[in-house]
Design a protein around this motif. Sequence first.
Motif, PDB file in Angstrom:
ATOM      1  N   GLN A  39     -14.698 -22.367  24.354  1.00  0.00           N
ATOM      2  CA  GLN A  39     -15.548 -21.784  23.312  1.00  0.00           C
ATOM      3  C   GLN A  39     -16.210 -22.877  22.475  1.00  0.00           C
ATOM      4  N   TYR A  40     -15.432 -23.904  22.130  1.00  0.00           N
ATOM      5  CA  TYR A  40     -15.967 -25.010  21.319  1.00  0.00           C
ATOM      6  C   TYR A  40     -17.144 -25.679  22.025  1.00  0.00           C
ATOM      7  N   LEU A  41     -16.982 -25.986  23.303  1.00  0.00           N
ATOM      8  CA  LEU A  41     -18.043 -26.654  24.053  1.00  0.00           C
ATOM      9  C   LEU A  41     -19.250 -25.741  24.242  1.00  0.00           C
ATOM     10  N   ALA A  42     -19.000 -24.450  24.422  1.00  0.00           N
ATOM     11  CA  ALA A  42     -20.105 -23.494  24.567  1.00  0.00           C
ATOM     12  C   ALA A  42     -20.929 -23.436  23.288  1.00  0.00           C
ATOM     13  N   GLN A  44     -21.526 -25.808  21.338  1.00  0.00           N
ATOM     14  CA  GLN A  44     -22.318 -27.022  21.155  1.00  0.00           C
ATOM     15  C   GLN A  44     -23.685 -26.917  21.831  1.00  0.00           C
ATOM     16  N   ARG A  45     -23.849 -25.924  22.697  1.00  0.00           N
ATOM     17  CA  ARG A  45     -25.106 -25.765  23.423  1.00  0.00           C
ATOM     18  C   ARG A  45     -26.132 -25.062  22.537  1.00  0.00           C
ATOM     19  N   GLN A  46     -27.297 -25.646  22.387  1.00  0.00           N
ATOM     20  CA  GLN A  46     -28.321 -25.065  21.517  1.00  0.00           C
ATOM     21  C   GLN A  46     -28.996 -23.859  22.154  1.00  0.00           C
ATOM     22  N   GLY A  47     -29.091 -23.875  23.459  1.00  0.00           N
ATOM     23  CA  GLY A  47     -29.707 -22.731  24.142  1.00  0.00           C
ATOM     24  C   GLY A  47     -31.202 -22.632  23.911  1.00  0.00           C
ATOM     25  N   THR A  48     -31.871 -23.765  23.634  1.00  0.00           N
ATOM     26  CA  THR A  48     -33.306 -23.727  23.351  1.00  0.00           C
ATOM     27  C   THR A  48     -34.157 -24.114  24.567  1.00  0.00           C
ATOM     28  N   HIS A  49     -33.511 -24.296  25.713  1.00  0.00           N
ATOM     29  CA  HIS A  49     -34.246 -24.689  26.919  1.00  0.00           C
ATOM     30  C   HIS A  49     -35.215 -23.581  27.344  1.00  0.00           C
ATOM     31  N   LYS A  50     -36.416 -23.989  27.759  1.00  0.00           N
ATOM     32  CA  LYS A  50     -37.439 -23.006  28.118  1.00  0.00           C
ATOM     33  C   LYS A  50     -38.433 -23.634  29.084  1.00  0.00           C
ATOM     34  N   ALA A  51     -38.762 -22.902  30.149  1.00  0.00           N
ATOM     35  CA  ALA A  51     -39.807 -23.330  31.082  1.00  0.00           C
ATOM     36  C   ALA A  51     -40.886 -22.252  31.102  1.00  0.00           C
ATOM     37  N   LYS A  52     -42.144 -22.676  31.252  1.00  0.00           N
ATOM     38  CA  LYS A  52     -43.244 -21.709  31.264  1.00  0.00           C
ATOM     39  C   LYS A  52     -43.315 -21.003  32.614  1.00  0.00           C
ATOM     40  N   GLU A  53     -43.464 -19.705  32.540  1.00  0.00           N
ATOM     41  CA  GLU A  53     -43.628 -18.924  33.760  1.00  0.00           C
ATOM     42  C   GLU A  53     -45.115 -18.672  34.003  1.00  0.00           C
ATOM     43  N   ARG A  54     -45.421 -17.976  35.049  1.00  0.00           N
ATOM     44  CA  ARG A  54     -46.800 -17.808  35.500  1.00  0.00           C
ATOM     45  C   ARG A  54     -47.729 -17.275  34.405  1.00  0.00           C
ATOM     46  N   ALA A  55     -47.251 -16.315  33.647  1.00  0.00           N
ATOM     47  CA  ALA A  55     -48.099 -15.683  32.635  1.00  0.00           C
ATOM     48  C   ALA A  55     -48.336 -16.582  31.421  1.00  0.00           C
ATOM     49  N   GLU A  56     -47.551 -17.666  31.291  1.00  0.00           N
ATOM     50  CA  GLU A  56     -47.651 -18.524  30.110  1.00  0.00           C
ATOM     51  C   GLU A  56     -48.432 -19.821  30.360  1.00  0.00           C
ATOM     52  N   ILE A  57     -48.818 -20.049  31.624  1.00  0.00           N
ATOM     53  CA  ILE A  57     -49.547 -21.258  31.968  1.00  0.00           C
ATOM     54  C   ILE A  57     -51.021 -21.110  31.591  1.00  0.00           C
ATOM     55  N   LYS A  95     -31.223 -18.881  25.252  1.00  0.00           N
ATOM     56  CA  LYS A  95     -30.027 -18.069  25.462  1.00  0.00           C
ATOM     57  C   LYS A  95     -28.955 -18.446  24.451  1.00  0.00           C
ATOM     58  N   ASP A  96     -28.217 -17.468  24.001  1.00  0.00           N
ATOM     59  CA  ASP A  96     -27.101 -17.703  23.091  1.00  0.00           C
ATOM     60  C   ASP A  96     -25.830 -17.872  23.920  1.00  0.00           C
ATOM     61  N   TYR A  97     -25.225 -19.067  23.866  1.00  0.00           N
ATOM     62  CA  TYR A  97     -24.047 -19.350  24.672  1.00  0.00           C
ATOM     63  C   TYR A  97     -22.729 -19.104  23.933  1.00  0.00           C
ATOM     64  N   SER A  98     -22.818 -18.635  22.701  1.00  0.00           N
ATOM     65  CA  SER A  98     -21.598 -18.459  21.903  1.00  0.00           C
ATOM     66  C   SER A  98     -20.656 -17.450  22.557  1.00  0.00           C
ATOM     67  N   GLN A  99     -19.374 -17.670  22.361  1.00  0.00           N
ATOM     68  CA  GLN A  99     -18.339 -16.803  22.932  1.00  0.00           C
ATOM     69  C   GLN A  99     -17.399 -16.342  21.826  1.00  0.00           C
TER      70      GLN A  99
END
Length: 209
Positions: A39-42, A44-57, A95-99
Amino acid sequence: MKVAILDIKGKDTGRKVELSEEVFGIEPNEHAIYLDVKQYLAHQRQGTHKAKERAEIAGSTRKIKKQKGTGTARAGSIKSPVFRGGGRIFGPRPKDYSQKLNKNVKRLARKSALSSKAKDKALIVVEDFNFDIPKTKSFVEVLSALGVGNKKSLVVLGDTNNSVYLSSRNFKGAEVVKSSELSTYEILNANSVVVLESAVAGIESNLSK
């Protein structure tokens, strides 16, 4: 369980502190430790990763070539994932990685971690100390006198002590926390746990509930 109290010179003061068997002498529960560290390590993850998909290019929407007669596959948009610079298929999204973890399990995990350190003789009790001015050199000298200067250490304070905390910030070999902020991960991540005398009661009070 009685443990000798040392001074900042690393010498025995002749006094002993009685450590609660309920907190420092239980049989470590490895699964509880695993869940708490996970839980502690989870968290620590910000969960802010994001890649553009087809509609966002950003790109032209015109059909890039005619439908038939080219001898190649049909293609309707330059933003298609099959082209360089196109969108990404099923890319990562925020994504929210909290547990969630039961309080009793977290308490058991911390008691297990402390008991493991006590069993391995990696837990040191030191009489309360302070510095006139925050100074990294003074902090390192105390750890060296205790025999943990070259080890990864966790120093547990009974209450807020700015002079000790500020003295430790430039020293990467040690972490300083209050007894109310102890985490299983920090306990296990340290080779030695240095507990100030005034912190013992706080630890036992927090973990005996």
